[in-house]
Design a protein around this motif. Structure first.
Motif, PDB file in Angstrom:
ATOM      1  N   GLU A  57      34.144  42.643  49.052  1.00 34.09           N
ATOM      2  CA  GLU A  57      33.920  41.261  49.504  1.00 34.09           C
ATOM      3  C   GLU A  57      34.195  40.282  48.375  1.00 34.09           C
ATOM      4  O   GLU A  57      34.053  40.622  47.203  1.00 34.09           O
ATOM      5  CB  GLU A  57      32.454  41.100  49.927  1.00 34.09           C
ATOM      6  CG  GLU A  57      32.216  40.823  51.391  1.00 34.09           C
ATOM      7  CD  GLU A  57      32.733  39.485  51.901  1.00 34.09           C
ATOM      8  OE1 GLU A  57      33.824  39.030  51.528  1.00 34.09           O
ATOM      9  OE2 GLU A  57      32.025  38.889  52.731  1.00 34.09           O
ATOM     10  N   ASP A  58      34.559  39.067  48.746  1.00 34.45           N
ATOM     11  CA  ASP A  58      34.760  38.036  47.732  1.00 34.45           C
ATOM     12  C   ASP A  58      33.424  37.568  47.157  1.00 34.45           C
ATOM     13  O   ASP A  58      33.257  37.475  45.950  1.00 34.45           O
ATOM     14  CB  ASP A  58      35.541  36.839  48.321  1.00 34.45           C
ATOM     15  CG  ASP A  58      34.963  36.310  49.633  1.00 34.45           C
ATOM     16  OD1 ASP A  58      33.982  36.886  50.161  1.00 34.45           O
ATOM     17  OD2 ASP A  58      35.489  35.307  50.147  1.00 34.45           O
ATOM     18  N   GLY A  74      38.799  36.405  52.700  1.00 35.64           N
ATOM     19  CA  GLY A  74      38.479  36.124  51.306  1.00 35.64           C
ATOM     20  C   GLY A  74      38.615  37.298  50.349  1.00 35.64           C
ATOM     21  O   GLY A  74      38.821  37.121  49.152  1.00 35.64           O
TER      22      GLY A  74
HETATM   23 MG    MG Z   1      34.790  35.834  53.178  1.00 31.78          MG
END
Ligand code: MG
Ligand code: IMP
Length: 185
Positions: free
Chosen positions: A102-103, A46
């Motif tokens: 991180e997403d 992600g």
């Molecule tokens: Mg993720």
């Protein structure tokens, strides 16, 4: 798989807004990490679009590495509570200024385990940059040093975030209409 138009309930953050915020974060990070030995670590999958765009907005020299952790099982919408490293870093992070990218931070379980693990490898510093933060869902404490947007408790997709692994390519973050969504067979 359906076209995203058939399950999109609303565009939460459009492409221009995302790019503008990513540029701001890049500037802030460039200033904060002047003279540092910066290593961006992307949590697959992600975080990929965000990290790529962020990196292009960071003007200080830096490296990138990738790791994968399993949190949600296939088809699940909840974290399991413990994350398993399925692909480890290639680089030694000892003495490096690590920025984890991180997403989204949701319950925080996935990220808490990653932070604990990386902390034991003696980086010089260890900070967190998340595109999205869903604070209302938090169960584990996560220090977020750089945050793109705080969002409400809605399931979102696009710009790295998936619906059963699809739609990560979209240039915006959208909210899914779960009544219209037909999961893959
Ligand atoms: Mg993720
Ligand atoms: P946590 O352990 O609950 O914080 O889960 C974090 C991971 O869950 C993220 O890295 C995403 O892969 C996934 N996730 C959480 N919320 C969403 C969402 O709204 N859409 C898509 N994926 C999500």
């Amino acid at each position: 798989m359906q076209n995203y138009q058939d399950l999109l309930s609303e565009i939460l953050i459009d492409a221009d807004k995302l790019q503008a915020r990513v540029a701001e974060l890049g500037q802030q990070i460039s200033a904060d990490y002047a003279g540092a030995d910066l290593l961006l670590i992307c949590i697959l999958r992600g975080g990929v679009p965000f990290m790529v765009d962020l990196s292009r907005n960071i003007t200080v020299p830096h490296m990138m590495d990738f790791m994968a952790v399993s949190s949600y099982g296939a088809g699940k919408r909840e974290s399991s509570g413990t994350a398993r490293v399925t692909l480890d870093l290639q680089m030694d992070i000892r003495g490096k200024d690590v920025l984890l990218v991180e997403d989204i931070i949701d319950s925080g379980h996935t990220f808490a385990s990653v932070l604990n693990l990386l902390g034991t490898r003696q980086p010089r510093s260890l900070k967190v940059c998340a595109l999205l933060d869903k604070p209302s869902r938090r169960e584990a404490y996560i220090p977020i040093h750089y945050c793109g947007f705080e969002i409400a408790n809605k399931f979102v997709f696009g710009y790295g975030l998936d619906l059963d692994e699809y739609y990560r390519n979209l240039r915006f973050v959208g909210v899914v209409d779960l009544d219209k969504y037909k999961p893959p067979a």
